[in-house]
Write an enzyme that holds these catalytic residues in place. Structure first.
Site, PDB file in Angstrom:
ATOM      1  N   THR A 243       0.883  -1.164   0.000  1.00  0.00           N
ATOM      2  CA  THR A 243       0.000   0.000   0.000  1.00  0.00           C
ATOM      3  C   THR A 243       0.911   1.201   0.000  1.00  0.00           C
ATOM      4  O   THR A 243       2.080   1.107   0.364  1.00  0.00           O
ATOM      5  CB  THR A 243      -0.848  -0.006   1.300  1.00  0.00           C
ATOM      6  N   ARG A 271     -13.984  -7.115  -0.902  1.00  0.00           N
ATOM      7  CA  ARG A 271     -13.281  -6.935   0.376  1.00  0.00           C
ATOM      8  C   ARG A 271     -12.646  -5.545   0.427  1.00  0.00           C
ATOM      9  O   ARG A 271     -11.956  -5.116  -0.497  1.00  0.00           O
ATOM     10  CB  ARG A 271     -12.200  -8.012   0.516  1.00  0.00           C
ATOM     11  N   GLY A 273     -10.062  -3.313   2.767  1.00  0.00           N
ATOM     12  CA  GLY A 273      -9.119  -3.378   3.881  1.00  0.00           C
ATOM     13  C   GLY A 273      -9.219  -2.119   4.716  1.00  0.00           C
ATOM     14  O   GLY A 273     -10.271  -1.462   4.778  1.00  0.00           O
ATOM     15  N   ASP A 274      -8.101  -1.766   5.348  1.00  0.00           N
ATOM     16  CA  ASP A 274      -8.076  -0.581   6.209  1.00  0.00           C
ATOM     17  C   ASP A 274      -7.891   0.712   5.409  1.00  0.00           C
ATOM     18  O   ASP A 274      -8.266   1.788   5.873  1.00  0.00           O
ATOM     19  CB  ASP A 274      -6.959  -0.702   7.253  1.00  0.00           C
ATOM     20  N   THR A 294       0.277   0.668   6.455  1.00  0.00           N
ATOM     21  CA  THR A 294       0.329  -0.412   5.469  1.00  0.00           C
ATOM     22  C   THR A 294       0.488  -1.707   6.246  1.00  0.00           C
ATOM     23  O   THR A 294       1.110  -1.722   7.300  1.00  0.00           O
ATOM     24  CB  THR A 294       1.514  -0.254   4.491  1.00  0.00           C
ATOM     25  N   GLY A 295      -0.071  -2.776   5.736  1.00  0.00           N
ATOM     26  CA  GLY A 295       0.040  -4.068   6.420  1.00  0.00           C
ATOM     27  C   GLY A 295      -1.314  -4.717   6.568  1.00  0.00           C
ATOM     28  O   GLY A 295      -2.224  -4.480   5.767  1.00  0.00           O
TER      29      GLY A 295
HETATM   30  N1  ASP Z   1      -3.447  -2.588   4.287  1.00  0.00           N
HETATM   31  C1  ASP Z   1      -3.682  -3.136   2.983  1.00  0.00           C
HETATM   32  C2  ASP Z   1      -4.983  -3.884   2.986  1.00  0.00           C
HETATM   33  O1  ASP Z   1      -5.275  -4.537   3.957  1.00  0.00           O
HETATM   34  C3  ASP Z   1      -2.632  -4.037   2.482  1.00  0.00           C
HETATM   35  C4  ASP Z   1      -1.222  -3.617   2.765  1.00  0.00           C
HETATM   36  O2  ASP Z   1      -0.957  -2.524   3.172  1.00  0.00           O
HETATM   37  O3  ASP Z   1      -0.304  -4.401   2.571  1.00  0.00           O
HETATM   38  O4  ASP Z   1      -5.645  -3.896   1.984  1.00  0.00           O
END
Ligand code: ASP
Length: 415
Positions: A243, A271, A273-274, A294-295
């Protein structure tokens, strides 16, 4: 298919996982790069972002220094990544969902005017960071999702385009065939290369060698460029996350933030995400500062990470302390169970209104020599290593048995 992923996992995953991640993780002791903690003078203007944004920071910083708006500066960085077909975690070329369709998420907050915008699960529109801003520029809403968000984007002038690059499509196809051992995807028994599933008794190193080689061969058959075949194998075995978040602060103390992503590779359609969740993937308060993430999106939503961090700073914590507290809440949600926490990671990018900043992460990185990094420009552009809460490295998801060390040496990409 020539071998079964599920059979392989069934036979060996439990023992291997227990052996690998059973040990409790130690809290990391690393030097802080938290400017407030170190006492060095914070500078303004400043931009911080996920390291993937590094190549796009310099012109955005010049724009900010020249009086450009803080959100426009941050979006310039993020747009660079969205436009780049070789970055497969954001925008054009992002890895698609499980049906092979790219779906993007983004959100932003403009500190000076205290406005927020967000879009989730958007198809066919590349610059979703800009669309998230358009939500507050053109509507009284904050969040639009799916088909409605796409139609809104087109209505305000964004072009519909195919976001699935040939390379991302082929990686998706490789993933689809690899995971479809109970359906008709992938070459059937009539294929000269078809073999029955490997016997359960095979040593783990051999099973890994077979599966990597067969995936690599299939990648070649699908037309993936030779220099990218092992990278494709890695993305199939361990669907990547990735991200971009960027926060920007100008000389006057105005601050904004934006986050954009294609989200988890091969996710379920729809879906979110955050990243599009205001308060999780992105949060900015003009009185305090800005944070982004990110994560592991699902974990971050549950602790409202970016908002938690900004509130922590409001109550007097330094950027680093504020971020560490949010990470500890993720650890708390699993009662500190390292057998689970090993399979997630999280990086926070934190910028306080005075220019103090921090990058913090749950684990040091994905493997030794590959620490989590973030980019900073406060007059000098650089990458800094994020400060981890826990000592050690996150494990890839889904939980396969660890790749034997001798195999890792075979390929740069599998390290
Ligand atoms: N946070 C992102 C999500 O869950 C993915 C990422 O940052 O790696 O979609």
């Amino acid at each position: 298919m020539t071998f079964s992923r599920r059979d392989f996992v069934k036979t060996s995953v439990l023992g291997a996982v227990a052996a690998k991640v059973g040990a409790p993780a130690a809290l990391a002791e690393f030097p802080a790069q938290d400017h407030a903690a170190q006492g060095s003078a914070p500078k303004r203007p400043i931009i911080i972002c996920a390291n993937v944004g590094y190549p796009f920071v310099e012109p955005a910083y010049a724009f900010l220094k020249g009086g450009g708006d803080t959100l426009d500066a941050a979006i310039r960085v993020v747009k660079g990544a969205e436009d780049d077909p070789n970055i497969d975690t954001v925008g054009l070329g992002g890895l698609p969902n499980e049906e092979g369709v790219v779906e993007l998420d983004a959100s932003c907050m403009h500190g000076p005017t205290r406005r927020a915008g967000s879009v989730g699960a958007v198809r066919n529109i590349k610059n979703v960071s800009m669309v998230s801003k358009a939500v507050f520029d053109h509507t009284g809403h904050v969040m639009l999702v799916g088909e409605g968000a796409e139609r809104f984007a087109v209505a305000v002038g964004f072009p519909r385009e195919n976001l699935l690059t040939e390379r991302s499509r082929k990686i998706w196809l490789l993933w689809k065939e690899f995971n479809s051992d109970r359906d008709w995807w992938g070459p059937g028994m009539a294929d000269p290369n078809w073999h029955p599933p490997a016997p359960y008794s095979k040593p783990q190193a051999e099973l890994w060698r077979d599966r990597i080689e067969q995936l690599r061969r299939r990648a070649a058959e699908l037309g993936i460029e030779p220099e990218f075949q092992m990278a494709a194998v890695r993305r199939v075995l361990f669907p990547p996350t990735g991200t971009i978040h960027c926060s920007a602060l100008n000389e006057k103390g105005e601050i904004s933030g934006v986050t954009s992503t294609s989200g988890l590779a091969f996710k379920l359609p729809g879906r979110c995400g955050d990243s599009p969740v205001i308060g999780a993937g992105c949060y900015t308060d003009q009185d305090v500062g800005s944070a982004g993430a990110t994560g592991a999106g699902e974990e971050n939503i549950k602790v409202a990470g970016a908002h938690t961090i900004v509130e922590n700073m409001r109550r007097g914590m330094s950027p680093q302390e504020a971020g560490m507290d949010a990470l500890k809440r993720i650890v708390r949600n699993y009662n500190g169970d390292m057998n689970k926490l090993h399979y997630m990671d999280m990086t926070y990018y934190i910028l306080r209104k005075d220019g103090a900043y921090a990058g913090v992460c749950l684990w040091e990185g994905y493997s030794a020599g590959h620490p989590h990094k973030f980019a900073v420009h406060d007059g000098t552009l650089r990458s800094e290593v994020a400060t981890p809460l826990l000592k050690g490295y996150s494990q890839e998801w889904p939980p396969f048995p660890a790749i034997p060390e001798e195999l890792k040496k075979d390929s740069e990409y599998l390290k």
